[in-house]
Design a protein around this motif. Structure first.
Motif, PDB file in Angstrom:
ATOM      1  N   TYR A 322       1.010  -1.041   0.199  1.00 39.40           N
ATOM      2  CA  TYR A 322       0.174  -0.010  -0.266  1.00 39.40           C
ATOM      3  C   TYR A 322       0.704   0.981  -0.085  1.00 39.40           C
ATOM      4  O   TYR A 322       0.236   2.175  -0.100  1.00 39.40           O
ATOM      5  N   SER A 323       2.064   1.298   0.160  1.00 38.08           N
ATOM      6  CA  SER A 323       3.332   2.441   0.297  1.00 38.08           C
ATOM      7  C   SER A 323       3.210   2.338  -1.432  1.00 38.08           C
ATOM      8  O   SER A 323       3.551   3.959  -1.225  1.00 38.08           O
ATOM      9  N   VAL A 324       2.367   2.154  -2.608  1.00 42.41           N
ATOM     10  CA  VAL A 324       2.726   1.822  -3.195  1.00 42.41           C
ATOM     11  C   VAL A 324       0.844   3.267  -3.842  1.00 42.41           C
ATOM     12  O   VAL A 324       0.741   3.430  -5.065  1.00 42.41           O
ATOM     13  N   ALA A 325       0.108   3.061  -3.103  1.00 44.20           N
ATOM     14  CA  ALA A 325      -1.401   3.462  -3.826  1.00 44.20           C
ATOM     15  C   ALA A 325      -1.267   4.621  -4.247  1.00 44.20           C
ATOM     16  O   ALA A 325      -2.459   4.286  -5.380  1.00 44.20           O
ATOM     17  N   GLU A 326      -1.420   5.862  -3.879  1.00 48.21           N
ATOM     18  CA  GLU A 326      -1.059   6.844  -4.370  1.00 48.21           C
ATOM     19  C   GLU A 326      -1.248   6.473  -6.323  1.00 48.21           C
ATOM     20  O   GLU A 326      -0.835   7.369  -6.964  1.00 48.21           O
ATOM     21  N   ARG A 327       0.457   6.605  -6.236  1.00 51.81           N
ATOM     22  CA  ARG A 327       1.356   5.928  -7.581  1.00 51.81           C
ATOM     23  C   ARG A 327      -0.064   5.438  -8.643  1.00 51.81           C
ATOM     24  O   ARG A 327      -0.306   5.733  -9.952  1.00 51.81           O
ATOM     25  N   VAL A 328      -0.286   4.151  -7.950  1.00 52.81           N
ATOM     26  CA  VAL A 328      -1.081   3.654  -8.871  1.00 52.81           C
ATOM     27  C   VAL A 328      -2.307   3.996  -9.108  1.00 52.81           C
ATOM     28  O   VAL A 328      -2.305   3.911 -10.526  1.00 52.81           O
ATOM     29  N   ARG A 329      -2.975   4.838  -8.241  1.00 51.27           N
ATOM     30  CA  ARG A 329      -3.687   5.269  -9.199  1.00 51.27           C
ATOM     31  C   ARG A 329      -3.924   6.416  -9.693  1.00 51.27           C
ATOM     32  O   ARG A 329      -4.815   6.805 -10.588  1.00 51.27           O
ATOM     33  N   LEU A 330      -2.355   6.999  -9.642  1.00 50.22           N
ATOM     34  CA  LEU A 330      -2.455   8.333 -10.803  1.00 50.22           C
ATOM     35  C   LEU A 330      -2.215   7.800 -12.127  1.00 50.22           C
ATOM     36  O   LEU A 330      -2.577   8.417 -13.480  1.00 50.22           O
ATOM     37  N   CYS A 331      -1.664   6.272 -12.141  1.00 53.81           N
ATOM     38  CA  CYS A 331      -1.316   5.500 -13.647  1.00 53.81           C
ATOM     39  C   CYS A 331      -2.753   5.248 -14.277  1.00 53.81           C
ATOM     40  O   CYS A 331      -3.689   5.262 -14.169  1.00 53.81           O
ATOM     41  N   ASP A 332      -2.572   5.290 -15.554  1.00 56.97           N
ATOM     42  CA  ASP A 332      -3.823   5.441 -16.975  1.00 56.97           C
ATOM     43  C   ASP A 332      -3.424   3.517 -17.605  1.00 56.97           C
ATOM     44  O   ASP A 332      -3.656   3.454 -18.104  1.00 56.97           O
ATOM     45  N   LEU A 336      -1.070  -2.578 -15.050  1.00 58.39           N
ATOM     46  CA  LEU A 336      -0.276  -2.270 -14.092  1.00 58.39           C
ATOM     47  C   LEU A 336      -1.665  -1.881 -12.575  1.00 58.39           C
ATOM     48  O   LEU A 336      -1.299  -2.470 -11.946  1.00 58.39           O
ATOM     49  N   LYS A 337      -2.874  -2.110 -13.391  1.00 58.51           N
ATOM     50  CA  LYS A 337      -3.649  -1.487 -12.189  1.00 58.51           C
ATOM     51  C   LYS A 337      -4.797  -3.013 -12.206  1.00 58.51           C
ATOM     52  O   LYS A 337      -4.719  -3.210 -10.843  1.00 58.51           O
ATOM     53  N   GLN A 338      -4.488  -4.018 -13.545  1.00 58.12           N
ATOM     54  CA  GLN A 338      -5.050  -4.861 -12.953  1.00 58.12           C
ATOM     55  C   GLN A 338      -4.415  -6.093 -11.699  1.00 58.12           C
ATOM     56  O   GLN A 338      -4.941  -6.397 -11.023  1.00 58.12           O
ATOM     57  N   GLU A 391       7.315   2.761 -10.451  1.00 53.76           N
ATOM     58  CA  GLU A 391       8.026   3.498 -10.315  1.00 53.76           C
ATOM     59  C   GLU A 391       8.637   3.858 -11.301  1.00 53.76           C
ATOM     60  O   GLU A 391       9.538   5.421 -11.465  1.00 53.76           O
ATOM     61  N   ALA A 392       8.727   3.558 -12.432  1.00 56.98           N
ATOM     62  CA  ALA A 392       9.557   3.624 -13.648  1.00 56.98           C
ATOM     63  C   ALA A 392       7.901   4.737 -14.155  1.00 56.98           C
ATOM     64  O   ALA A 392       8.955   5.312 -14.278  1.00 56.98           O
ATOM     65  N   GLN A 393       7.086   4.654 -13.352  1.00 57.09           N
ATOM     66  CA  GLN A 393       5.938   5.806 -14.156  1.00 57.09           C
ATOM     67  C   GLN A 393       6.424   7.266 -13.481  1.00 57.09           C
ATOM     68  O   GLN A 393       6.113   8.281 -13.305  1.00 57.09           O
ATOM     69  N   TYR A 394       6.444   6.560 -12.082  1.00 59.83           N
ATOM     70  CA  TYR A 394       6.339   7.716 -10.747  1.00 59.83           C
ATOM     71  C   TYR A 394       7.962   7.806  -9.955  1.00 59.83           C
ATOM     72  O   TYR A 394       7.505   6.370  -9.000  1.00 59.83           O
ATOM     73  N   PRO A 395       9.000   8.156 -10.150  1.00 61.65           N
ATOM     74  CA  PRO A 395      10.181   7.664  -9.745  1.00 61.65           C
ATOM     75  C   PRO A 395       9.855   7.987  -8.035  1.00 61.65           C
ATOM     76  O   PRO A 395       9.106   8.146  -7.450  1.00 61.65           O
ATOM     77  N   ALA A 396      11.081   6.662  -7.502  1.00 63.14           N
ATOM     78  CA  ALA A 396      10.297   6.886  -5.438  1.00 63.14           C
ATOM     79  C   ALA A 396      11.014   8.126  -4.985  1.00 63.14           C
ATOM     80  O   ALA A 396      11.421   8.074  -3.995  1.00 63.14           O
ATOM     81  N   SER A 397      12.151   9.187  -5.993  1.00 58.39           N
ATOM     82  CA  SER A 397      12.924   9.649  -5.892  1.00 58.39           C
ATOM     83  C   SER A 397      11.538  10.978  -5.320  1.00 58.39           C
ATOM     84  O   SER A 397      11.909  12.029  -4.539  1.00 58.39           O
ATOM     85  N   ILE A 398      10.598  10.915  -6.035  1.00 59.22           N
ATOM     86  CA  ILE A 398       9.603  12.353  -5.382  1.00 59.22           C
ATOM     87  C   ILE A 398       8.501  11.199  -4.149  1.00 59.22           C
ATOM     88  O   ILE A 398       8.017  10.588  -4.303  1.00 59.22           O
TER      89      ILE A 398
END
Length: 472
Positions: A322-332, A336-338, A391-398
């Motif tokens: 769940y640490s990446v939940a917000e990032r997954v919801r951002l992507c299209d 990945l969502k599946q 993280e390829a779509q939303y880097p961990a650096s953010i």
């Protein structure tokens, strides 16, 4: 008059294949398709399909007096559509009778209610959309994964518009009270609660074919007499169980289907009816309120969530997911969502359980792992690859704070765009209406007849000539 509320759960996870450390970054497909198909086919043929036909027969033979409810996870529905489409058809037949109610739950059969309210709400909507698409009905009563429930969950469920919720009649919550009544939530009084009668439900689920049980064999006559002999003032007996009880956990040879077919006849003879959860909620009044400050479930003696989040392994996997939940919801990214849905399934965390269960043989029946540690290692390898893709779509650096700020900005912009579009649409409509009104008004104004210039000149000449003659 007493009534029985039957509720059946259907869920099967997408089991993961053996995924090695060296697969991370190289292989993005995580599922054991052969095992998933084989298990779904086997259970459907032994349990789901013959059980559906049995219930349909019970409804017809009782002239619609037998009733039941189902909760089918979105992930189970996906597999049933792929591997056993005839089950979907038989389910449609059951629903058409008007005697079967579909319940709401989380699409992924997840533990989102314990961690992420937004994900929880999204999954409920996705699940109910799926039910409506397949069966043409919209669930009205909610049932959470593994009957997990608490005061916080009650608030979220009520906010989503549900009037009723199904959960466990846990002894440490009820105390001296009986589960055979309708209750309501203390924090949200309008949310009504139906509580599982564990003892009577488990007599069918776990003890029906147990030769060592003192009450063996269990007959429909004996079972209905037990229910009839409960205190007269008790309103309802909630029998909640996994659907594979019929034909899989209790095999056909045990007489489970004959037992079920006989229930309506003996119930009618003793003045006992059957009701769906919605009917119970609409007809009965709560006798009291219940407060559950900590989550409960229908698992093991503790009736808590330790079956899924009771050790370090489970909690590490849960927090990392769940640490990446917000990032997954951002992507299209659809794939990945599946995967995000499939990895949230509670079964993955249950396979990591290290505690002993009195009914552990049933819960581990379909585990593809030999040990909880193997389950943890395999899941974490898969999750590591999944997070790399996220993280390829939303880097961990953010940082999360920065990401949340970005998400808020995007949502605000989306709201502004939506508002501006509405204003533009309204302005266009007003402009069109004004133009139409102006056109209508012009059409009503009378116009002067046109004068022919030639006739006018002739008339002037005649007038001039007449004037000259007069002068002479």
């Amino acid at each position: 008059m007493k009534t029985i509320c039957f509720y059946f759960q259907i869920h099967q996870p997408f089991r993961l294949k053996r995924y090695r450390f060296f697969d991370i970054g190289n292989d993005h497909y995580y599922y054991d398709d052969f095992n998933n198909e084989e298990i779904m086919h086997r259970i459907a043929q032994r349990s789901y399909i013959p059980a559906n036909y049995t219930l349909l027969e019970m409804i017809k033979n009782s002239n619609g007096k037998f009733k039941a409810a189902f909760s089918i996870s979105g992930i189970a529905l996906e597999q049933l559509e792929i591997y056993v489409p005839e089950f979907i058809d038989s389910m449609k037949e059951l629903i058409k009778t008007g005697c079967v109610e579909m319940l709401s739950e989380t699409y992924a059969h997840s533990l989102a209610s314990l961690k992420d309210p937004e994900e929880f709400a999204n999954q409920i909507k996705a699940h109910d959309d799926k039910i409506e698409t397949l069966f043409g009905v919209r669930p009205k009563v909610f049932r959470n994964t593994e009957l997990i429930y608490s005061d916080d969950i009650a608030s979220m469920v009520s906010a989503l518009g549900f009037k009723g919720c199904i959960t466990e009649g846990a002894k440490h919550i009820l105390g001296w009270k009986s589960p055979n009544y309708l209750y309501n939530s203390t924090v949200v009084p309008k949310l009504k609660l139906l509580l599982k009668n564990s003892k009577v439900s488990d007599d069918i689920t776990f003890r029906f074919s147990n030769y060592d049980w003192s009450e063996y064999p269990l007959t429909a006559d004996k079972f209905m007499r037990w229910i009839h002999d409960t205190p007269e003032e008790e309103q309802i007996i909630n029998l909640f169980m996994n659907y594979e009880t019929l034909g899989e956990l209790q095999p056909r040879e045990s007489g489970i289907f004959e037992f079920m077919r006989a229930l309506p006849r003996f119930a009618e003879g003793m003045g006992i009816t059957f009701s769906t959860p919605s009917e119970v909620i609409s007809k009965l009044k709560p006798v009291g309120s219940l407060s559950m400050p900590y989550p409960i479930s229908w698992a093991d003696e503790e009736r808590d969530t330790s079956a899924w989040l009771g050790n370090v392994l489970q909690n590490e996997a849960f927090e990392k997911l769940y640490s990446v939940a917000e990032r997954v919801r951002l992507c299209d990214d659809r794939r990945l969502k599946q995967d995000w849905n499939y990895l949230q399934t509670s079964d993955h965390f249950y396979y990591m359980c290290t505690k002993h269960f009195s009914d552990g043989a049933v819960h581990s029946h379909y585990s593809p792992y030999e040990t909880p540690y193997e389950a943890f290692t395999n899941y974490m390898n898969v999750l590591s690859d999944f997070i790399v893709r996220v993280e390829a779509q939303y880097p961990a650096s953010i940082e999360n704070e920065e990401l949340n700020s970005l998400i808020t900005t995007i949502r605000n912009q989306a709201s502004e765009i939506e508002l501006l579009q509405k204003e533009l649409k309204s302005a266009k409509a007003e402009k069109k209406a004004a133009a139409l009104a102006k056109k209508t008004a012009q059409a009503k104004i009378p116009t002067k007849p046109k004068t022919d210039n030639t006739d006018k000149k002739v008339q002037e000449k005649k007038t001039s000539s007449s004037s000259k003659k007069t002068k002479k």
